[in-house]
Design an enzyme around this catalytic site. Structure first.
Site, mmCIF file in Angstrom:
data_model
loop_
_atom_site.group_PDB
_atom_site.id
_atom_site.type_symbol
_atom_site.label_atom_id
_atom_site.label_comp_id
_atom_site.label_asym_id
_atom_site.label_seq_id
_atom_site.Cartn_x
_atom_site.Cartn_y
_atom_site.Cartn_z
ATOM 1 N N HIS A 27 13.118 35.780 -78.599
ATOM 2 C CA HIS A 27 11.728 36.162 -78.318
ATOM 3 C C HIS A 27 11.422 37.546 -78.896
ATOM 4 C CE1 HIS A 27 10.313 32.745 -75.925
ATOM 5 N NE2 HIS A 27 11.544 32.675 -75.460
ATOM 6 N N THR A 28 12.103 37.901 -79.969
ATOM 7 C CA THR A 28 11.771 39.163 -80.647
ATOM 8 C C THR A 28 10.982 38.923 -81.934
ATOM 9 O OG1 THR A 28 13.801 39.235 -81.956
ATOM 10 C CG2 THR A 28 13.878 40.282 -79.789
ATOM 11 N N ASP A 29 10.983 37.681 -82.443
ATOM 12 C CA ASP A 29 10.378 37.458 -83.769
ATOM 13 C C ASP A 29 8.879 37.771 -83.768
ATOM 14 O OD1 ASP A 29 9.940 35.198 -82.188
ATOM 15 O OD2 ASP A 29 10.216 33.774 -83.821
ATOM 16 N N ALA A 115 16.972 19.598 -79.947
ATOM 17 C CA ALA A 115 17.879 20.377 -79.098
ATOM 18 C C ALA A 115 17.722 21.871 -79.341
ATOM 19 C CB ALA A 115 19.323 19.962 -79.370
ATOM 20 N N LEU A 117 18.119 23.204 -82.350
ATOM 21 C CA LEU A 117 19.016 23.585 -83.450
ATOM 22 C C LEU A 117 18.327 23.410 -84.800
ATOM 23 C CD1 LEU A 117 22.364 22.158 -82.008
ATOM 24 C CD2 LEU A 117 21.482 24.498 -81.883
ATOM 25 N N SER A 118 17.011 23.206 -84.759
ATOM 26 C CA SER A 118 16.159 23.208 -85.958
ATOM 27 C C SER A 118 16.424 22.085 -86.944
ATOM 28 C CB SER A 118 16.248 24.551 -86.687
ATOM 29 O OG SER A 118 15.360 25.434 -86.079
ATOM 30 N N ASP A 164 13.754 29.876 -88.578
ATOM 31 C CA ASP A 164 14.540 28.649 -88.737
ATOM 32 C C ASP A 164 14.698 28.255 -90.207
ATOM 33 O OD1 ASP A 164 14.176 28.814 -86.049
ATOM 34 O OD2 ASP A 164 12.917 27.023 -85.867
HETATM 35 P P1 ADP Z 1 14.419 20.704 -83.425
HETATM 36 O O1 ADP Z 1 13.891 21.328 -84.674
HETATM 37 O O2 ADP Z 1 14.800 21.701 -82.378
HETATM 38 O O3 ADP Z 1 15.519 19.724 -83.664
HETATM 39 P P2 ADP Z 1 11.756 19.612 -83.374
HETATM 40 O O4 ADP Z 1 10.985 18.920 -82.309
HETATM 41 O O5 ADP Z 1 11.186 20.834 -83.986
HETATM 42 O O6 ADP Z 1 13.213 19.898 -82.766
HETATM 43 O O7 ADP Z 1 12.041 18.603 -84.561
HETATM 44 C C1 ADP Z 1 12.599 17.336 -84.290
HETATM 45 C C2 ADP Z 1 11.850 16.282 -85.090
HETATM 46 O O8 ADP Z 1 12.239 16.382 -86.474
HETATM 47 C C3 ADP Z 1 12.195 14.870 -84.698
HETATM 48 O O9 ADP Z 1 11.405 14.444 -83.618
HETATM 49 C C4 ADP Z 1 11.873 14.106 -85.977
HETATM 50 O O10 ADP Z 1 10.469 13.913 -86.094
HETATM 51 C C5 ADP Z 1 12.287 15.091 -87.051
HETATM 52 N N1 ADP Z 1 13.663 14.842 -87.516
HETATM 53 C C6 ADP Z 1 14.738 15.643 -87.346
HETATM 54 N N2 ADP Z 1 15.836 15.103 -87.907
HETATM 55 C C7 ADP Z 1 15.452 13.932 -88.455
HETATM 56 C C8 ADP Z 1 16.128 12.881 -89.198
HETATM 57 N N3 ADP Z 1 17.429 12.952 -89.481
HETATM 58 N N4 ADP Z 1 15.391 11.826 -89.569
HETATM 59 C C9 ADP Z 1 14.082 11.743 -89.292
HETATM 60 N N5 ADP Z 1 13.406 12.675 -88.623
HETATM 61 C C10 ADP Z 1 14.065 13.755 -88.192
HETATM 62 MG MG MG Z 2 12.115 22.507 -84.787
#
Ligand code: ADP
Ligand code: MG
Length: 375
Positions: A27-29, A115, A117-118, A164
């Protein structure tokens, strides 16, 4: 299913982009602070082949359909669901004048989704470098990150910062990336836990993201209104050494605690960077723990699953542990002696079972390279 069996042609190459985890600087960005992510060994690989009809077709292992769209018809949110990410990457590259063409893209990933982890940044970055690579255009990695952020903001509609995408593009193995949001500088900081007999555990606590969007907006608002009351452009300008006097000038008790988190977190991040540069990695552990306490008590973005995972890791011998990411769910990191990693994880699993929480999952986070072409 192989690329050939899905698209009926051979691919031209493959590219990869990793997920990331932030070591400290939470929460610094949006306060012009400093963040310190590493790239994970977990990554999205995209196998890509050129098409001559100006269309892009995307498929992802584990998702059923092939989704297809025309480059000429792309406009913000014209494609939805997961394909919005590759469509957004193609859209921003075209908007920015890069001569990309049609393509078939097959994604395969071991980055956990949703999760914290981007996986979203990895998906955008992998798509961007594949589309550019297919037409032999080289773009500076930090610029690809800025384009990917604009795609996530403007095409997908997610108000994310630049950490990210920058981590996914610019990190290097054996290092954390110190990204100073105010100056834009990127510094590679030596970070190789295994060389010190240490392990960085990342534990997904599998908590549902309760009210995360509204709470995030409220934290930003607190920081902005406190900065306005103090007459500074952003909380980065508040000196750590005179923090108590500064806090006394704020009317609101909640704002005071929010500011205290941000200012002490920026100091902890600077201290962690100095310790890592001096090769004193074990001493970074207590800074992680202090960060968690600040996020729990002053910034109030933890949930019971995060607190239990951190407390249990520390009780089982971790050198330090903290929630990472925006909070209200997501992951914790724990720095442990390598031979304590398994007992720490066992203790967390046992504590979660006793509390009736969903079973957590874990990975060992070796600091890895940012996005690249594979072949
Ligand atoms: P995080 O970036 O923390 O994992 P987000 O909600 O920002 O969570 O992004 C997750 C979304 O990215 C998923 O709901 C999906 O739409 C997309 N995504 C991530 N990995 C894949 C993948 N391997 N195939 C298809 N879509 C993906
Ligand atoms: Mg994300």
């Amino acid at each position: 299913m192989s690329f050939e069996s899905i698209f009926g042609t051979a691919p031209d190459g493959s590219w990869r982009a990793p997920g990331r985890v932030n070591l400290i600087g939470e929460h610094t960005d949006y306060n012009d602070g400093v963040v310190l992510p590493i790239a994970l060994p977990n990554e999205i690989v995209v196998t890509a082949g050129k098409r001559s009809d100006g269309r892009i077709a995307v498929s992802s292992v584990g998702h059923d359909a092939v989704i297809e769209f025309a480059l000429d018809e792309l406009a913000p949110r014209s494609v939805d669901d997961w394909a919005a990410y590759p469509a957004g990457a193609a859209w921003i590259l075209r908007e920015s004048g890069y001569p990309i063409g049609g393509a078939n893209l097959l994604f395969e990933s071991d980055v956990p989704t949703g999760a914290g982890l981007s996986s979203s940044a990895a998906l955008l970055c992998a798509t961007s470098i594949a589309l550019l690579g297919l037409v032999d255009v080289e773009v500076d990695p930090a610029e690809v990150a800025r384009l990917a952020q604009r795609a996530e903001n403007q095409y997908v509609g997610a108000p994310v910062g630049l950490m990210d995408q920058t981590a996914s593009m610019c990190c290097t193995a054996g290092h954390a990336l110190a990204f100073d949001i105010q100056s834009g500088s990127l510094d590679q900081i030596p970070f190789d836990p295994s060389a010190d007999g240490l392990t960085l555990l990342v534990v997904d606590v599998k908590a549902p993201h309760r009210h995360a969007d509204g709470e995030y907006a409220a934290r930003r608002k607190s920081c902005e209104s406190a900065a306005a009351q103090l007459g500074v452009p952003a909380l980065r300008s508040v000196a750590f050494d005179s923090l108590d006097e500064t806090l006394a000038r704020l009317d609101d008790e909640v704002d005071r605690r929010r500011v205290r988190h941000v200012v002490t977190e920026i100091k902890r991040t600077e201290d962690a960077i100095a310790l890592m540069k001096a090769g004193r990695l074990r001493e970074v552990g207590p800074l992680f723990t202090a960060s968690h306490v600040s996020l729990r008590d002053d910034f109030e973005v933890t949930v019971p699953e995060l607190d239990v995972a951190v407390d249990t890791a520390l009780a089982a011998g971790a050198l330090g542990a903290r929630m990472t990411g925006g909070g209200f769910g997501g992951c914790i990191i724990a720095l442990t002696a390598t031979d304590s990693a398994a007992p720490v994880l066992d203790a967390i699993e046992k504590a979660f079972a006793e509390k009736g929480f969903t079973a957590p999952s874990a990975l060992a986070a070796t600091p890895s390279n940012g996005a690249s072409r594979i072949n």
